[in-house]
Design a protein around this motif. Structure first.
Motif, PDB file in Angstrom:
ATOM      1  N   ASP A 124       0.841  -1.203   0.000  1.00  0.00           N
ATOM      2  CA  ASP A 124       0.000   0.000   0.000  1.00  0.00           C
ATOM      3  C   ASP A 124       0.876   1.253   0.000  1.00  0.00           C
ATOM      4  O   ASP A 124       0.619   2.210  -0.750  1.00  0.00           O
ATOM      5  N   VAL A 125       1.879   1.248   0.855  1.00  0.00           N
ATOM      6  CA  VAL A 125       2.770   2.411   0.969  1.00  0.00           C
ATOM      7  C   VAL A 125       3.490   2.654  -0.359  1.00  0.00           C
ATOM      8  O   VAL A 125       3.606   3.797  -0.828  1.00  0.00           O
ATOM      9  N   LYS A 126       3.958   1.600  -0.977  1.00  0.00           N
ATOM     10  CA  LYS A 126       4.640   1.737  -2.278  1.00  0.00           C
ATOM     11  C   LYS A 126       3.684   2.273  -3.345  1.00  0.00           C
ATOM     12  O   LYS A 126       4.081   3.095  -4.189  1.00  0.00           O
ATOM     13  N   THR A 127       2.447   1.839  -3.311  1.00  0.00           N
ATOM     14  CA  THR A 127       1.441   2.343  -4.255  1.00  0.00           C
ATOM     15  C   THR A 127       1.192   3.833  -4.022  1.00  0.00           C
ATOM     16  O   THR A 127       1.097   4.610  -4.980  1.00  0.00           O
ATOM     17  N   ILE A 128       1.069   4.226  -2.765  1.00  0.00           N
ATOM     18  CA  ILE A 128       0.836   5.637  -2.433  1.00  0.00           C
ATOM     19  C   ILE A 128       1.973   6.498  -2.962  1.00  0.00           C
ATOM     20  O   ILE A 128       1.744   7.524  -3.615  1.00  0.00           O
ATOM     21  N   VAL A 129       3.206   6.083  -2.702  1.00  0.00           N
ATOM     22  CA  VAL A 129       4.370   6.846  -3.157  1.00  0.00           C
ATOM     23  C   VAL A 129       4.392   6.923  -4.681  1.00  0.00           C
ATOM     24  O   VAL A 129       4.630   7.995  -5.266  1.00  0.00           O
ATOM     25  N   LYS A 130       4.125   5.814  -5.332  1.00  0.00           N
ATOM     26  CA  LYS A 130       4.105   5.802  -6.803  1.00  0.00           C
ATOM     27  C   LYS A 130       3.072   6.786  -7.338  1.00  0.00           C
ATOM     28  O   LYS A 130       3.363   7.563  -8.271  1.00  0.00           O
ATOM     29  N   GLU A 131       1.864   6.762  -6.775  1.00  0.00           N
ATOM     30  CA  GLU A 131       0.798   7.649  -7.258  1.00  0.00           C
ATOM     31  C   GLU A 131       1.125   9.117  -6.966  1.00  0.00           C
ATOM     32  O   GLU A 131       0.866   9.997  -7.792  1.00  0.00           O
ATOM     33  N   VAL A 132       1.670   9.389  -5.788  1.00  0.00           N
ATOM     34  CA  VAL A 132       2.031  10.775  -5.439  1.00  0.00           C
ATOM     35  C   VAL A 132       3.079  11.310  -6.406  1.00  0.00           C
ATOM     36  O   VAL A 132       2.931  12.394  -6.983  1.00  0.00           O
ATOM     37  N   VAL A 133       4.135  10.547  -6.596  1.00  0.00           N
ATOM     38  CA  VAL A 133       5.234  10.999  -7.464  1.00  0.00           C
ATOM     39  C   VAL A 133       4.775  11.099  -8.916  1.00  0.00           C
ATOM     40  O   VAL A 133       5.072  12.083  -9.616  1.00  0.00           O
ATOM     41  N   THR A 134       4.030  10.113  -9.375  1.00  0.00           N
ATOM     42  CA  THR A 134       3.574  10.112 -10.770  1.00  0.00           C
ATOM     43  C   THR A 134       2.665  11.296 -11.066  1.00  0.00           C
ATOM     44  O   THR A 134       2.833  11.986 -12.081  1.00  0.00           O
ATOM     45  N   THR A 135       1.694  11.520 -10.201  1.00  0.00           N
ATOM     46  CA  THR A 135       0.761  12.627 -10.446  1.00  0.00           C
ATOM     47  C   THR A 135       1.447  13.986 -10.356  1.00  0.00           C
ATOM     48  O   THR A 135       1.110  14.910 -11.109  1.00  0.00           O
ATOM     49  N   LEU A 136       2.402  14.109  -9.449  1.00  0.00           N
ATOM     50  CA  LEU A 136       3.138  15.378  -9.328  1.00  0.00           C
ATOM     51  C   LEU A 136       4.003  15.631 -10.560  1.00  0.00           C
ATOM     52  O   LEU A 136       3.983  16.736 -11.140  1.00  0.00           O
TER      53      LEU A 136
END
Length: 404
Positions: A383-395
């Protein structure tokens, strides 16, 4: 993504359900033996002499301010980066909140600015330091400053059950021991370290404060014969007798809620450990992105409870509108939060006290940049890895579109 991840969530298991179910079929639902039992558990865990549980963190703050004797015209210092209840509770007593800007590194009250504020005001009655995100304030310095001026210290530890700090004597102190304060306040809202649904508590080592907190919590009513005013002490009072000696409140917690609280406290260390593991994983995964600043903790001297994981994102540098990005990442199933809109910028405080943008620059900069990432024990590493991926990707995608 099909799974929605919120910024906070309660952790309930079968043992919690069974504990509450036992109360449902018992003789007591509201005020029974589990209230004192929960208070005893809190004392044993924090190291405080006394605990008074009540209906919410807000009511706990209100009771603490009342017990401290805050009244009309008294000034009480707190942080602008907190939930409005920290300041509102001061207003409930007739006091006036004085805000002190934050230290951008700890996100807690800036001690140097605290001293400056006290020096220019002779009417400060109390200080309410907020352990933001679960990181303890420098309580030794704050308490030393307060004691020299006969100022009451009420720790707002609604984020910090399970946190610790190392003292100058090299001992570790638990938040809630009230070793360097007069009272400490906790919240047991579902997103906190443990939950009772709604609920809160005040811990203290002062017998007088303890008795006053109990009385104010229960309508101002006294039931102990040795404290009666209008009953001859030589005569045994009738079994039904009680005295309302001052105007109090119904701020009581129920046996149902205390059963859940006791059950949850059996796993508090497990909860805090998992939050710490998640914080470490976030720090590792986000370390390569200079536009995201992760929280720093001096681990030689502090143990955060990690109620929140607040990062600072350089939205201006990326050329991104924070609100638009928030909505975009929510559409991808990641529900973040911001902690907090500075209290002094709320319409009520602007209108009543004349606050405006620019009054507390660090708090305002924090608000413009801060984002609270999800952190709670039920989150998996994936879950944490998914959150980081989505945060970085969207930014990065949003920034790239704007730069074209």
């Amino acid at each position: 993504m099909s799974k929605t991840i919120s910024y906070g969530r309660q952790t309930i298991d079968r043992t919690d359900v069974e504990a509450v179910t036992e109360v449902l079929i018992s003789d007591y639902l509201t005020q029974g033996p589990l209230v004192k039992a929960f208070e005893k558990v809190l004392c044993e865990y924090t190291g405080s002499r006394y605990a008074v549980c009540c209906s919410s963190g807000t009511s706990a703050l209100h009771l603490a301010c009342l017990a401290a004797g805050i009244k009309d015209g008294d000034f009480v210092i707190t942080s602008p980066i907190t939930f409005v209840a920290s300041a509102n509770s001061i207003l409930y007593t007739g006091g006036k909140p004085l805000f002190v800007d934050i230290d951008p590194d700890t996100m807690n009250m800036d001690i140097e600015r605290l001293e400056e504020t006290i020096k220019v005001s002779s009417r400060v009655r109390a200080i309410v330091p907020v352990h933001f995100a679960g990181l303890p304030c420098d309580m030794e310095r704050i308490y030393r400053i307060a004691v020299e001026r006969d100022i009451v210290v009420i720790e707002d530890a609604c984020h910090a059950l399970g946190a610790m700090w190392r003292g100058e004597d090299d001992r570790w102190y638990k938040v809630g021991a009230s070793s360097h304060s007069h009272m400490t306040v906790f919240s047991f809202h579902p997103v906190k370290a443990i939950t009772t649904g709604e609920g809160g508590a005040v811990t203290t080592n002062d017998r007088g404060l303890y008795e006053r907190l109990k009385t104010l919590r229960d309508h101002g009513i006294i039931r102990e014969p040795d404290r009666f005013i209008h009953m001859d002490s030589s005569i045994e009072p009738p079994p039904w007798y009680y005295e309302m000696q001052e105007l109090g409140f119904n701020y009581r917690l129920t046996d149902l809620q205390c059963a859940l609280g006791i059950s949850q406290m059996r796993r508090i260390d497990e909860f805090v450990k998992r939050r710490e593991e998640i914080a470490c994983l976030y720090r590792e995964l986000l370390s390569e992105y200079p536009f995201i600043k992760t929280p720093e903790v001096d681990e030689n001297n502090y143990r955060s409870a990690w109620h929140l994981y607040p990062v600072r994102i350089d939205f201006d540098g990326l050329g991104i509108d924070k609100g638009s990005w928030f909505r975009a990442i929510a559409e991808r199933g990641i529900r973040l939060q911001v902690h907090y809109i500075p209290v002094h910028l709320q319409p009520y405080y602007r209108k009543r006290f004349g606050y405006t943008w620019g009054d507390f620059p660090e708090a305002e900069r924090h608000y413009l940049e801060e984002v609270s990432l999800p952190i709670y024990p039920l989150l998996t590493d994936d879950d944490v890895k998914t959150i980081v991926k989505e945060v970085v990707t969207t930014l990065t995608c949003a920034s790239a579109r704007l730069s074209v």
